[in-house]
Design an enzyme around this catalytic site. Structure first.
Site, PDB file in Angstrom:
ATOM      1  N   SER A 154       0.602  -0.855   0.359  1.00  0.00           N
ATOM      2  CA  SER A 154      -0.304   0.207   0.244  1.00  0.00           C
ATOM      3  C   SER A 154       1.615   1.329   0.052  1.00  0.00           C
ATOM      4  CB  SER A 154      -0.669   0.059   1.238  1.00  0.00           C
ATOM      5  OG  SER A 154      -1.740   1.115   1.003  1.00  0.00           O
TER       6      SER A 154
ATOM      7  N   GLY B 173       1.400   5.779  -1.361  1.00  0.00           N
ATOM      8  CA  GLY B 173       0.029   7.632  -0.911  1.00  0.00           C
ATOM      9  C   GLY B 173      -1.103   7.620  -1.978  1.00  0.00           C
ATOM     10  N   MET B 174      -0.906   6.035  -3.504  1.00  0.00           N
ATOM     11  CA  MET B 174      -1.480   6.583  -4.880  1.00  0.00           C
ATOM     12  C   MET B 174      -2.891   5.105  -4.729  1.00  0.00           C
ATOM     13  SD  MET B 174      -1.048   5.652  -8.361  1.00  0.00           S
ATOM     14  CE  MET B 174      -2.625   5.768  -9.316  1.00  0.00           C
TER      15      MET B 174
ATOM     16  N   ASP C 200      11.016   3.472 -12.946  1.00  0.00           N
ATOM     17  CA  ASP C 200      11.569   2.445 -11.700  1.00  0.00           C
ATOM     18  C   ASP C 200      11.719   0.771 -11.916  1.00  0.00           C
ATOM     19  OD1 ASP C 200      11.719   2.718  -8.833  1.00  0.00           O
ATOM     20  OD2 ASP C 200      10.025   2.150  -8.668  1.00  0.00           O
TER      21      ASP C 200
END
Length: 456
Positions: free
Chosen positions: A19, A21-22, A139
């Protein structure tokens, strides 16, 4: 959300995978198609009392919807496939293929050259697929690389991928640095606009390659901190930690880590160099054993074999597509019919039979000739070159030359030059006779490249 809850009446949540922030990601059972998927759920909206929160939530929603569009348009053996998307409790969700395996983050220590090639070649191919569609991953790191039980390597998590389309809406403000510590290019650390170019992924993959070949990240353990060295220190050579490393691998990884994006090696060059070190069908398993074993994808034929374990057969007697008919289409049949026959033959026989490799090359040549701007031909050759490599000999050499021709015509002379050098080495090993067509074609390519400078 909680374990056991159903999303959109279809996906039963089994385990929370993470989990942020988005939103959150869950492993889930698919009640419609069966099997396991990853369900990505956007977090519920913040309070609407403040305008800043509303704008941030709208940005997150657009970013989430963008990831859905990216995945829906991708079809690649080393990128998890899109399954479904929709809304649950007023928020968007995305379901994609769940890849059961281990991340590179959990695979410690250096690896042998065949193992490194079996990991890095699929990653280079996955990134080439993204880049030819105008997408930068941003990423690339060990925890976003998963090796499945059958040996197939996957590049996962396009959550911060960036569209190169100048008309696309941007969701990352200038000055922010998406990526992960220890794998970020200098331009990403500075927050430059250049951080949204494919060269940023090349640098990150260079860091991953350095880790695989030496057992540690570039600059790790040096005084001053990783960020300082990534910004200021000369790019390291993996041979400084592994002196027996072949010069071609050492050179291409060293140039992937160049400070300036325009000086970096390309993914096509990395793939061409590592192709010579890939394991082949029938090779012995690694010792000590790896679990999972990325070489299995190549050694066991799983790189070429279709689902269900079917093997190549000589013709339609066993119900498979007729390879003789495919060969006839490759010699001059309708291009649409050739594409359809190739799809059917690959699905049944895999990529190993030489008839399929020759048909792939014929189709690539004709797609390249039919594409007025060469982009289609270039992308098509990227997709088939791996299959041609398994056939060896002149087919692989012809694929290298054709790929270089496509890249040059598409305005990428640096990558074309690298493939021409690989073709030079392959041709020299064969000791061609005077007037051999492939030698003449390679010489003509060298003349064209000379106009672009000594290293294009």
């Amino acid at each position: 959300m909680k374990q056991g809850e159903r999303v959109d009446g279809r996906f039963r949540l089994v385990e929370c995978l993470g989990s942020g922030g988005m939103g959150s990601a869950w492993k889930a059972d698919d009640a419609v198609a069966g099997g396991l998927v990853v369900v990505k759920l956007k977090h519920p909206a913040y309070s609407t009392a403040g305008g800043t929160e509303r704008r941030e939530q709208e940005s997150l929603r657009r970013r989430f919807e963008r990831e859905v569009r990216l995945l829906r348009g991708l079809e690649h053996p080393h990128i998890p496939r899109y399954v479904h998307h929709g809304e649950h409790a007023g928020e968007p969700y995305l379901a994609m293929e769940y890849v059961e395996g281990r991340t590179l983050r959990r695979m410690q220590g250096t690896v042998k050259l065949a193992e490194a090639a079996a990991l890095l070649v699929p990653l280079a191919e996955a990134l080439l697929c993204l880049h030819t569609r105008g997408i930068v991953h941003r990423d690339v790191k060990p925890s976003n690389i998963v090796v499945r039980g059958d040996g197939r390597t996957f590049l996962i998590d396009l959550g911060i991928a960036y569209l190169l389309d100048p008309e696309a809406t941007r969701y990352t403000e200038d000055g922010q640095t998406p990526g992960s510590h220890g794998y970020m290019a200098p331009e990403a650390l500075r927050g430059d606009r250049a951080a949204t170019s494919p060269a940023t992924d090349c640098y990150a993959l260079g860091c991953v390659a350095f880790l695989l070949l030496t057992g540690r990240r570039p600059y790790e353990g040096e005084p001053g901190g990783l960020e300082y060295h990534h910004l200021n220190s000369p790019p390291p050579r993996p041979s400084s930690l592994r002196p027996t490393l072949p010069a071609d691998i050492d050179g291409v990884v060293h140039r992937l880590l160049a400070k300036a994006p325009e000086d970096r090696a390309g993914l096509a060059e990395l793939r061409a160099v590592l192709a010579a070190y890939l394991p082949r069908a029938g090779d012995d398993a690694p010792s000590p054993a790896l679990n999972p074993d990325p070489t299995l994808f190549y050694r066991g034929g799983s790189a070429d074999a279709p689902a269900g374990g079917r093997t190549a057969g000589p013709g339609p007697a066993d119900g498979g597509p007729d390879l003789a008919e495919l060969a006839e289409l490759a010699r001059g049949g309708d291009l649409i019919a050739l594409d359809a026959a190739l799809d059917a033959a690959r699905d049944y026989h895999g990529l190993r039979p030489p008839e399929i490799a020759r048909a792939q090359l014929a189709a690539a040549d004709r797609h390249h000739a039919a594409a007025g701007h060469t982009r289609t031909g270039c992308g098509y050759r990227h997709a088939v070159e791996r299959a041609l490599r398994s056939a060896g000999g002149s087919l692989h050499l012809e694929a290298l030359i054709g790929s270089a021709e496509c890249l040059l015509a598409a305005g990428r002379p640096g990558e074309a030059h690298a493939l021409r050098e690989a073709a030079d080495r392959a041709l020299g090993a064969r000791r061609p006779g005077r007037g051999e067509p492939l030698a003449e074609r390679l010489q003509a390519l060298a003349v064209l490249l000379r106009d672009h400078g000594p290293r294009a």
